[in-house]
Design a protein around this motif. Structure first.
Motif: not given
Length: 76
Positions: A7, A11, A36-37, A39-41, A43-44, A49
């Motif tokens: 992940k 991811h 990116q990791l 940022k994605d977390a 945004r979730s 997370k």
């Protein structure tokens, strides 16, 4: 021992083999993948997370800085 998951790298939720130090080293060396990791977390909207992503990045960077990943890779 330090583990990272696909992940963090691709991811996906699957664990990578512990002997795959090249991927761990690549993640620890790649600020874009780390960003990116995180940022994605973020945004979730999931606080747990997000905190895990921060810990993962800090652990990876610390392991790289202290030479732990180099030692593991050399021992493989």
């Amino acid at each position: 021992m330090y583990h990272i998951s696909n992940k963090m790298l691709a991811h996906q939720a699957e664990e990578i083999p512990i002997a795959d130090f090249e991927k761990e080293y690549a993640f620890a060396s790649d600020k874009n993948a780390q960003f990116q990791l995180i940022k994605d977390a973020f945004r979730s909207g999931d606080e747990q997370k997000f905190e895990q992503a921060l810990r993962t990045v800090l652990d990876a960077r610390d392991s790289l800085r202290r030479g732990i990943l180099d030692m593991l890779r050399d021992a493989d």
